[in-house]
Design an enzyme around this catalytic site. Structure first.
Site, PDB file in Angstrom:
ATOM      1  N   CYS A 149     -12.081   8.676  -8.441  1.00  0.00           N
ATOM      2  CA  CYS A 149     -13.654   8.726  -8.780  1.00  0.00           C
ATOM      3  C   CYS A 149     -14.397   7.570  -8.420  1.00  0.00           C
ATOM      4  O   CYS A 149     -15.996   7.483  -8.814  1.00  0.00           O
ATOM      5  CB  CYS A 149     -13.965   9.306 -10.247  1.00  0.00           C
ATOM      6  SG  CYS A 149     -13.123  11.131 -10.613  1.00  0.00           S
ATOM      7  N   GLU A 182     -14.326   4.569 -10.152  1.00  0.00           N
ATOM      8  CA  GLU A 182     -15.044   3.956 -10.814  1.00  0.00           C
ATOM      9  C   GLU A 182     -14.035   2.347 -12.076  1.00  0.00           C
ATOM     10  O   GLU A 182     -14.695   1.811 -12.323  1.00  0.00           O
ATOM     11  CB  GLU A 182     -15.909   4.353 -12.212  1.00  0.00           C
ATOM     12  CG  GLU A 182     -14.236   4.926 -12.831  1.00  0.00           C
ATOM     13  CD  GLU A 182     -14.164   6.273 -12.918  1.00  0.00           C
ATOM     14  OE1 GLU A 182     -13.608   7.079 -13.382  1.00  0.00           O
ATOM     15  OE2 GLU A 182     -14.121   6.353 -11.094  1.00  0.00           O
TER      16      GLU A 182
END
Length: 692
Positions: free
Chosen positions: A371, A373
């Protein structure tokens, strides 16, 4: 009883919350969000069956398990290193952590809610299962051909999503199995380790030129047998047989030639498909390639690579963008199919928060998680924790929550894994990711200025906490501490919008699937929720409809421009995230598509990663997971509902949410075309699920 007596009594015993304290919460109603949706998600996903009784946990019991598991990890570390465990202070801190999790001011990741304090951590010591995601580089593929592939497979089977790169391309020429040598036969054990070892042996037969390898699959349990510990049912040996055959097909044509980018990504994707159809039903992979390599950029062009349509969906495909590069070609690709995503590795290595001067702490970083992050080195794992600023009345209250959210994540770094390379990185970096969710709701109620203040002061508070608690644990300070993860099922528990993203609609129907024999069905029926057979799986699956209102004043993605979404992500990257902000920007291909190049030119200096999702009118299809509705329909549905009471659930096997526990990075496995209700459904899911 005085403190000295309490500390003496606790020396040789596992940590345990006070019974008197816990008893206060047994009959307290948990503040689940979204008209029963949060409670349903909890019961379906995180409420484990208790040992011996056959009954499922209730929320207060799950929180007990998680908090006691966390403090027992701390206690084992403090005791093992002779640092002096203070049982009195621990009890006070644990009670405060308990209250803040119970009231959903912060939540551990789905991985933590599911595994912390279970036999997975307390007996098997598989602490890797507490981590959300990982990254592995193929750069050293020439010295150990199978290693990166096997790490991805092993981690994926533990529920850890994995990123990887293509740096190993052209670095090794495969010999292929030696047909003149005696063939070898190996019986595959019915374990995670056995499956991974079979892939290692097969891959190494191609790099080392050993004899032809034959496998015996007879020890692998048949399809449909429950899997203890990690949940789910056995798929039987077929997914592994298919993987072995596919690897042979791919590598046979590579023998005598430098290993290609396509083969690296093919094998990683095929492993992902095997894991998905094997013992779990979700996968998360991201692959990083170079922005000027057409072979890489065309991997998801199924007109050029039609054979990849069968498994290409298992990864998000991103590029290592260079600050100052020409974004024209990549922007055109994004405009039409939403890929590639963009990761600025130089920004990831050089900066913490973008508001601060470059510190070059992460100069060893090689990539990120699915993702995007978290900045990560090769073989590094990451642990995330989610806070909900919207659920707080004051900044002071939020700062207190950050203490216990930080403490949970930092504690997870005390657990070693079974991978030496991973331990070496993690013991040095102690990287964590304290995240925020419900940002759209917070902005609607308090404004951007207050958000910026909470982010900035919250970040500085976490740095003070890290200095204090790293000294207490006698471990290094964390290389980075904050991020914004996309969230999903965890934010649903708390009734929060996911991460930094805006909702599709203020009012919508959320549909969830349950087995026809699920003990959750009757309470839902009694409360008046609409339940119907699942299209294409009428005999086995039911679909329940839940009306959701995300809150007054919360703007939807159709009301927010591409530029505003990018600006909000940049704000979070500047004042909060020293790792990264996971942001999928929704844009209109017709009115905003031509602006993508300009947007990337501007925000390459403010972000570390971003992906885009084109808005496409694909039409409706039966039983969509999300369906926008107007306010009157919402109130009509809500007013028809009675009181929802699940009571004491018995024998409900959890449907495990893996990896980053969100609907953006994870890719659901669809076993057959019968599960698809229309071409529109397929296209819609592909576009959403292929995003970082």
């Amino acid at each position: 009883m005085d403190k000295l007596t309490v500390n003496k009594m606790a020396e040789d015993k596992p940590f345990k919350l006070s019974d008197n304290f816990v008893s206060k919460y047994k009959r307290k109603k948990a503040p689940f969000g979204f008209n029963g949706l949060g409670e349903l998600v909890y019961n379906r996903t995180y409420s484990r069956i208790k040992n011996g009784s056959g009954k499922n946990e209730q929320w207060w019991e799950t929180v007990v398990r998680v908090v006691e598991g966390t403090f027992n990890m701390q206690k084992r570390h403090i005791d093992a290193n002779g640092l002096g465990w203070n049982a009195w202070k621990a009890q006070h801190s644990a009670q405060e952590m308990y209250d803040r999790i119970f009231n959903m001011k912060f939540l551990p990741p789905g991985r933590g809610l599911w595994a912390m304090g279970t036999a997975i951590t307390e007996e098997k010591k598989l602490f890797a299962a507490l981590n959300n995601c990982a990254f592995v580089s193929t750069e050293s593929i020439a010295s150990d051909f199978s290693k990166a592939f096997c790490f991805l497979m092993d981690a994926s089977m533990l529920g850890v999503g994995v990123g990887f790169d293509t740096k190993g391309a052209e670095k090794i020429i495969l010999k292929g199995p030696n047909n003149t040598r005696k063939s070898e036969n190996w019986t595959i054990p019915d374990t995670r380790e056995g499956w991974v070892e079979s892939v290692r042996l097969l891959l190494d037969s191609y790099s080392m030129g050993t004899g032809v390898l034959e496998f015996d699959y007879s020890d692998i349990r048949p399809a449909g047998v429950p899997i203890k510990g990690f949940g789910g049912e056995s798929s039987g040996p077929q997914p592994l047989i298919d993987l072995h055959n596919h690897i042979r097909e791919k590598l046979d044509i590579e023998v005598g030639n430098p290993l290609s980018i396509t083969s690296i990504v093919d094998i990683m994707n095929l492993i992902g498909k095997c894991v998905v159809s094997g013992n779990v039903r979700r996968t998360a992979e991201i692959v990083f390639g170079e922005p000027d390599n057409d072979e890489y950029l065309d991997l998801k062009n199924y007109e050029v690579n039609p054979h990849r349509a069968e498994y290409g969906w298992t990864s998000n495909n991103s590029i290592f963008a260079k600050v100052g590069m020409d974004y024209s070609d990549s922007s055109q690709r994004v405009r039409y199919n939403g890929e590639p995503g963009f990761a600025w590795l130089d920004n990831m290595r050089d900066f913490g928060r973008m508001a601060d001067a470059p510190n070059f702490k992460d100069h060893r970083a090689m990539g990120g998680n699915p993702c995007l992050e978290q900045t990560l080195e090769s073989y590094e794992l990451c642990c995330l924790v989610e806070t909900f600023p919207h659920n707080h009345e004051s900044l002071e209250d939020y700062l207190t929550t950050l203490k216990y959210a930080y403490l949970y994540a930092k504690t997870v770094t005390l657990g070693k894994t079974h991978w030496p390379e991973t331990n070496r990185v993690m013991l040095r970096n102690r990287r964590i990711g304290c995240s925020m969710s419900g940002i759209a709701q917070f902005v609607a109620n308090r404004g951007i200025g207050v958000l910026q203040e909470w982010m900035d002061k919250g970040y500085e508070h976490i740095q003070d906490l890290d200095k204090e608690y790293s000294d207490w644990m006698a471990i290094p300070r964390s290389i980075k501490t904050t991020s914004i993860k996309p969230s999903g099922t965890v934010s649903l528990l708390a009734g929060a919008t996911p991460g930094i993203h805006f909702p599709e609609s203020r009012h919508y129907i959320r549909r969830m699937r349950l087995g026809v024999g699920s003990t959750l069905v009757k309470p839902l029926e009694k409360a008046g929720y609409k339940i119907e057979p699942a299209f294409g799986s009428e005999d086995t699956t039911l679909v329940v409809e839940i009306p959701v209102d995300v809150g007054e004043g919360v703007r939807t993605v159709s009301e927010v421009s591409m530029w505003e979404q990018l600006s909000l992500a940049a704000l979070a990257q500047r004042y909060w995230a020293d790792n990264q902000v996971s942001c999928t920007v929704t844009f209109d291909p017709d009115t905003e598509g031509h602006q993508l190049t300009h947007a990337l030119d501007i925000f390459q200096y403010q972000l570390k990663g971003v992906s885009f999702l084109p808005k496409l009118e694909l039409g409706a299809y039966p039983q969509m997971p999300y369906e926008a509705i107007d306010e009157s329909t919402y109130h009509e549905m809500k007013d028809s509902l009675g009181k929802l009471s699940f009571g004491r659930i018995t024998g409900e096997e959890v449907v495990i949410e893996r990896f980053c526990d969100n609907d953006v990075c994870q890719i659901d496995f669809t076993p057959s075309a019968a599960d698809e209700s229309s071409d529109n459904q397929t296209k819609s899911e592909d576009l959403v699920q292929d995003k970082v």
